[in-house]
Design an enzyme around this catalytic site. Structure first.
Site, PDB file in Angstrom:
ATOM      1  NE  ARG A   1      -4.235  -1.341  -0.080  1.00 39.19           N
ATOM      2  CZ  ARG A   1      -4.318  -2.331  -0.975  1.00 39.19           C
ATOM      3  NH1 ARG A   1      -3.331  -2.573  -1.820  1.00 39.19           N
ATOM      4  NH2 ARG A   1      -5.409  -3.073  -1.041  1.00 39.19           N
TER       5      ARG A   1
ATOM      6  CD  GLU B   1      -2.375   3.413  -5.786  1.00 36.80           C
ATOM      7  OE1 GLU B   1      -3.375   2.877  -6.298  1.00 36.80           O
ATOM      8  OE2 GLU B   1      -1.542   2.794  -5.117  1.00 36.80           O
TER       9      GLU B   1
ATOM     10  CG  HIS C   1      -2.629  -0.696  -7.212  1.00 45.24           C
ATOM     11  ND1 HIS C   1      -3.162   0.039  -6.176  1.00 45.24           N
ATOM     12  CD2 HIS C   1      -2.699  -1.990  -6.804  1.00 45.24           C
ATOM     13  CE1 HIS C   1      -3.538  -0.773  -5.200  1.00 45.24           C
ATOM     14  NE2 HIS C   1      -3.266  -2.017  -5.557  1.00 45.24           N
TER      15      HIS C   1
HETATM   16  C1  GLV Z   1      -4.900  -4.867  -4.550  1.00 42.77           C
HETATM   17  O1  GLV Z   1      -4.219  -3.955  -4.174  1.00 42.77           O
HETATM   18  C2  GLV Z   1      -5.735  -5.674  -3.702  1.00 42.77           C
HETATM   19  O2  GLV Z   1      -5.877  -5.362  -2.503  1.00 42.77           O
HETATM   20  O3  GLV Z   1      -6.304  -6.666  -4.210  1.00 42.77           O
END
Ligand code: GLV
Ligand code: GLV
Length: 325
Positions: A239, A268, A286
């Protein structure tokens, strides 16, 4: 019984949506973008179940807009920091996530970032594409060896463990921090439990696999970066807010550490000022779980959770099990 009415806040693999259509009327966000807050509030009204993404902030206002008939918000993600757990539990709404199926994909992507950052792959690719390459050069794009080095793993959950296991291919010494020691893991992978300061000082490559909690926000800041080796590489596929991104920009600029590989960011899709201009950081949007197989498996869990709950059964991966009592 009337057919249930389900909303999906963004297109997920079609096969999984089709499975849902056998049980319910399904509406999917028609746009190839996240819904705005007001669109989300309108879209969830009167639904029996909603499938959401990390980009949808689900709080009391959204839950109230959905209404008391709404039984479940199923996240298409393992993380659930977009959910207000208390607000959902207070209203008796079930929340679910997609754990387990994306551990390998995420751990492998963290390795891809690590190797790319250590060997300066994106930077040297940019150089070739810019037509600057004049031929083999003895001193160009010198990176860091990974083999035989010390790998630091912050957080030994499912993904952290998968990440650490893959280090066997590179004969690395593994050190880790975690809320609890894991003796089985230590014995199997010859790993050493250390305190945070030792982790920072001894890791050649440090990868973060912590959940985002108030106490893990800015787990890496200016002070922590200053303890790391100038040859070290920092990886974050967990994160964004685990790292103080402004401090990281300074550290990368001043060569306090060698490089970073980032899949996630504090705000983000915005990046901290200056990050984009640095060559010694690998930046990807991501995508840690973004493989065809993994996204299908995530879709299947989200859909199965919804189907179970609509049939009056328990969901398979509930994150607020208090509501089931
Ligand atoms: C992605 O970041 C998730 O939490 O699946
Ligand atoms: C590089 O290509 C080498 O032969 O050393």
């Amino acid at each position: 019984m009337a057919k249930a009415n389900i909303y999906v806040t963004r297109m997920i693999p079609e096969q999984t949506i089709n499975e849902l259509r056998q049980f319910a009327d399904v509406e999917v966000n028609p746009h190839d973008r996240a819904l705005t807050r007001s669109e989300l509030i309108e879209a969830v009204r009167g639904r029996d179940a909603v499938i959401t993404l990390l980009t949808d902030s689900v709080d009391g206002e959204v839950l109230d807009a959905a209404g008391p008939q709404c039984k479940i918000f199923a996240n298409y993600a393992v993380g659930f920091n977009n959910f207000d757990l208390k607000a959902a539990t207070d209203r008796g709404v079930i929340l679910t996530n997609t754990p387990g199926v994306l551990d390998d994909a995420t751990a492998t992507e963290a390795w891809a970032l690590l190797l790319a950052a250590a060997r300066r792959i994106p930077e040297s690719e940019r150089y070739v594409r810019a037509k600057k390459w004049q031929g083999w050069s003895p001193m160009a794009f010198l990176g860091q060896d990974v083999d035989g080095k010390t790998l630091g793993v912050a957080g030994l959950g499912r993904i952290g463990k998968k990440f650490a296991r893959k280090a066997a291919a590179f004969d690395m010494r593994i050190i880790y921090t975690n809320a609890q020691r894991d003796l089985d893991f230590e014995n199997t992978y010859d790993a050493t439990f250390v305190d945070k300061e030792t982790l920072l000082k001894e890791s050649d490559c440090l990868s973060l696999h912590l959940p985002l909690l108030p106490e893990t926000k800015h787990y890496i800041g200016e002070k922590e970066l200053s303890l790391m080796k100038p040859t070290s590489i920092l990886i974050n596929a967990a994160r964004g807010p685990l790292i103080d991104e402004k401090a990281l920009v300074q550290a990368l600029r001043n060569k306090v550490i060698f490089a970073a590989g980032l899949d996630v960011f504090e705000d983000e899709p915005e990046l901290a000022p200056g990050l984009m201009e640095l060559e010694n950081v690998v930046i990807v949007p991501h995508i840690a779980s973004a493989t065809i197989e993994t996204r299908l498996a995530m879709g299947k869990i989200a859909v199965d959770n919804v189907i179970h709950v609509l049939k009056g059964e328990s969901p398979i991966t509930c994150i607020n099990p208090e509501v089931l009592k």
